[in-house]
Design a protein around this motif. Structure first.
Motif, PDB file in Angstrom:
ATOM      1  N   VAL A 153       0.446  -0.840   0.347  1.00  0.00           N
ATOM      2  CA  VAL A 153       0.139   0.401  -0.195  1.00  0.00           C
ATOM      3  C   VAL A 153       0.699   1.424   0.363  1.00  0.00           C
ATOM      4  O   VAL A 153      -0.008   2.521  -0.639  1.00  0.00           O
ATOM      5  CB  VAL A 153      -0.844   0.278   0.901  1.00  0.00           C
ATOM      6  CG1 VAL A 153      -1.982   1.241   1.201  1.00  0.00           C
ATOM      7  CG2 VAL A 153      -1.906  -1.305   0.978  1.00  0.00           C
ATOM      8  N   ARG A 154       1.637   1.341   0.457  1.00  0.00           N
ATOM      9  CA  ARG A 154       3.152   2.378   1.055  1.00  0.00           C
ATOM     10  C   ARG A 154       3.154   2.834  -0.537  1.00  0.00           C
ATOM     11  O   ARG A 154       3.722   3.979  -1.196  1.00  0.00           O
ATOM     12  CB  ARG A 154       4.382   2.072   1.628  1.00  0.00           C
ATOM     13  CG  ARG A 154       5.039   2.898   1.791  1.00  0.00           C
ATOM     14  CD  ARG A 154       6.040   3.051   3.278  1.00  0.00           C
ATOM     15  NE  ARG A 154       6.179   2.153   3.284  1.00  0.00           N
ATOM     16  CZ  ARG A 154       5.810   0.967   4.010  1.00  0.00           C
ATOM     17  NH1 ARG A 154       4.939   0.890   5.052  1.00  0.00           N
ATOM     18  NH2 ARG A 154       7.068  -0.234   3.688  1.00  0.00           N
ATOM     19  N   ALA A 155       3.615   1.652  -0.988  1.00  0.00           N
ATOM     20  CA  ALA A 155       4.289   2.181  -2.537  1.00  0.00           C
ATOM     21  C   ALA A 155       3.537   2.936  -3.638  1.00  0.00           C
ATOM     22  O   ALA A 155       3.735   3.217  -4.501  1.00  0.00           O
ATOM     23  CB  ALA A 155       4.721   0.360  -3.263  1.00  0.00           C
ATOM     24  N   SER A 156       2.084   2.228  -3.309  1.00  0.00           N
ATOM     25  CA  SER A 156       1.050   3.000  -4.211  1.00  0.00           C
ATOM     26  C   SER A 156       1.210   5.010  -4.127  1.00  0.00           C
ATOM     27  O   SER A 156       1.171   6.041  -4.583  1.00  0.00           O
ATOM     28  CB  SER A 156      -0.460   3.126  -3.602  1.00  0.00           C
ATOM     29  OG  SER A 156      -0.565   3.483  -2.168  1.00  0.00           O
ATOM     30  N   GLY A 157       2.138   5.281  -3.625  1.00  0.00           N
ATOM     31  CA  GLY A 157       2.420   6.849  -2.561  1.00  0.00           C
ATOM     32  C   GLY A 157       1.122   7.498  -1.890  1.00  0.00           C
ATOM     33  O   GLY A 157       1.375   8.447  -2.181  1.00  0.00           O
ATOM     34  N   SER A 158      -0.290   6.649  -1.954  1.00  0.00           N
ATOM     35  CA  SER A 158      -1.025   7.777  -1.401  1.00  0.00           C
ATOM     36  C   SER A 158      -1.383   7.715   0.643  1.00  0.00           C
ATOM     37  O   SER A 158      -1.953   6.206   0.873  1.00  0.00           O
ATOM     38  CB  SER A 158      -2.529   7.204  -1.896  1.00  0.00           C
ATOM     39  OG  SER A 158      -3.734   7.534  -1.113  1.00  0.00           O
ATOM     40  N   PRO A 159      -0.789   7.954   1.182  1.00  0.00           N
ATOM     41  CA  PRO A 159      -0.970   8.346   2.859  1.00  0.00           C
ATOM     42  C   PRO A 159      -2.636   8.648   3.061  1.00  0.00           C
ATOM     43  O   PRO A 159      -2.464   7.609   4.007  1.00  0.00           O
ATOM     44  CB  PRO A 159      -0.914   9.617   2.906  1.00  0.00           C
ATOM     45  CG  PRO A 159      -1.193  10.714   1.829  1.00  0.00           C
ATOM     46  CD  PRO A 159      -0.544   9.751   0.570  1.00  0.00           C
ATOM     47  N   ARG A 160      -3.417   8.584   2.152  1.00  0.00           N
ATOM     48  CA  ARG A 160      -4.936   8.208   2.438  1.00  0.00           C
ATOM     49  C   ARG A 160      -4.866   6.876   2.683  1.00  0.00           C
ATOM     50  O   ARG A 160      -5.449   5.831   3.454  1.00  0.00           O
ATOM     51  CB  ARG A 160      -5.939   9.003   2.138  1.00  0.00           C
ATOM     52  CG  ARG A 160      -5.779  10.601   2.168  1.00  0.00           C
ATOM     53  CD  ARG A 160      -6.903  11.476   1.559  1.00  0.00           C
ATOM     54  NE  ARG A 160      -6.883  12.627   1.675  1.00  0.00           N
ATOM     55  CZ  ARG A 160      -5.435  13.340   1.260  1.00  0.00           C
ATOM     56  NH1 ARG A 160      -4.210  13.077   0.890  1.00  0.00           N
ATOM     57  NH2 ARG A 160      -5.691  14.982   1.988  1.00  0.00           N
ATOM     58  N   LEU A 161      -4.366   5.724   2.067  1.00  0.00           N
ATOM     59  CA  LEU A 161      -4.948   4.407   1.724  1.00  0.00           C
ATOM     60  C   LEU A 161      -4.168   4.020   2.974  1.00  0.00           C
ATOM     61  O   LEU A 161      -4.923   2.601   3.024  1.00  0.00           O
ATOM     62  CB  LEU A 161      -4.573   3.683   0.028  1.00  0.00           C
ATOM     63  CG  LEU A 161      -5.308   4.516  -1.680  1.00  0.00           C
ATOM     64  CD1 LEU A 161      -4.859   3.698  -2.239  1.00  0.00           C
ATOM     65  CD2 LEU A 161      -7.320   3.886  -0.648  1.00  0.00           C
ATOM     66  N   GLU A 162      -2.866   4.315   2.714  1.00  0.00           N
ATOM     67  CA  GLU A 162      -1.636   4.044   3.632  1.00  0.00           C
ATOM     68  C   GLU A 162      -2.635   3.850   5.088  1.00  0.00           C
ATOM     69  O   GLU A 162      -2.090   2.917   5.933  1.00  0.00           O
ATOM     70  CB  GLU A 162      -0.092   4.928   3.843  1.00  0.00           C
ATOM     71  CG  GLU A 162       0.543   4.055   4.891  1.00  0.00           C
ATOM     72  CD  GLU A 162       1.829   4.548   4.342  1.00  0.00           C
ATOM     73  OE1 GLU A 162       2.627   4.524   5.667  1.00  0.00           O
ATOM     74  OE2 GLU A 162       1.750   4.860   3.696  1.00  0.00           O
TER      75      GLU A 162
END
Length: 218
Positions: free
Chosen positions: A146-155
């Motif tokens: 999830v972190r690799a997505s670059g989205s802090p909200r998803l994380e």
């Protein structure tokens, strides 16, 4: 980080953040078990803190859904039934599927490096056949995904769901897959990312979640 060799302030956690991390970890590893009541006086004494930071940290966990309040009784660790298990994994599917779509648009090479490091931890834990280390490594892999997505909200959303996942596994550890099977499931995810095959990646992440529901609720 600034210019090479330039000193910068070291991040410091507040007392509330430290207490929050302690309580969250206790829920994650089961020392605060589902249904346990959190007594302010006892916890404050055990942690060596005043009740103010403790209350604030507990309210954060209420907002995340890991604690719930009962009128005139206090705060309790949530309990999860089979319906909750399915809900947790379907919510994880939505978040991790979105994360996979985003990471395939970013630097896949960087994601593969990070995920291979996480996969190696899982391989080592599987070699030892240690359920706690395997759960830790499994969680770390999905955090990295999830972190690799670059989205802090998803994380941020994934963090709570991963704790709830761990609570499910703690209660139903006998249903955990064989170590070799667990490693292979995650290796296929990394291979799909490395090969740039988004459709295969999305299919695999869905199979991973659906199979987990069947295993835990079957």
């Amino acid at each position: 980080m600034g210019r090479l060799g330039e000193l910068e302030p070291v991040p410091r956690k507040s007392t509330v953040e430290i207490v929050y991390d302690e309580l969250r970890s206790a829920i994650l590893y089961g020392s605060l078990a589902p249904g346990d009541q959190l007594g302010e006086a006892e916890l404050a004494a055990r942690l060596g803190i005043s009740r103010g930071p403790l209350r604030e940290a507990m309210q954060r966990l209420v907002q995340e859904g890991l604690l719930h309040s009962e009128p005139h009784r206090g705060l309790f660790v949530i309990t999860l039934d089979e319906n909750d298990v399915e809900d947790v994994y379907m919510a994880r599917l939505a978040i991790e599927r979105a994360a996979c779509v985003l990471l395939m648009q970013r630097n896949r090479g960087e994601a593969v490096v990070q995920l291979n490091e996480a996969l190696q931890q899982l391989v080592e834990a599987a070699r030892e056949r240690d359920p706690v280390k395997m759960s830790d490594a499994d969680q770390a892999f999905h955090e990295a995904l999830v972190r690799a997505s670059g989205s802090p909200r998803l994380e941020r959303m994934a963090q709570t769901l991963l704790v709830e996942t761990r609570m499910c596994l703690n209660a139903l550890q006998s249903t955990y897959p064989e170590p070799e099977e667990l490693v292979e499931e995650h290796r296929r995810l990394v291979d799909a990312i490395a090969d740039g095959e988004e459709e295969r990646l999305l299919r695999l992440i869905e199979e991973h979640m659906v199979d987990s529901i069947a295993r835990l609720c079957g």
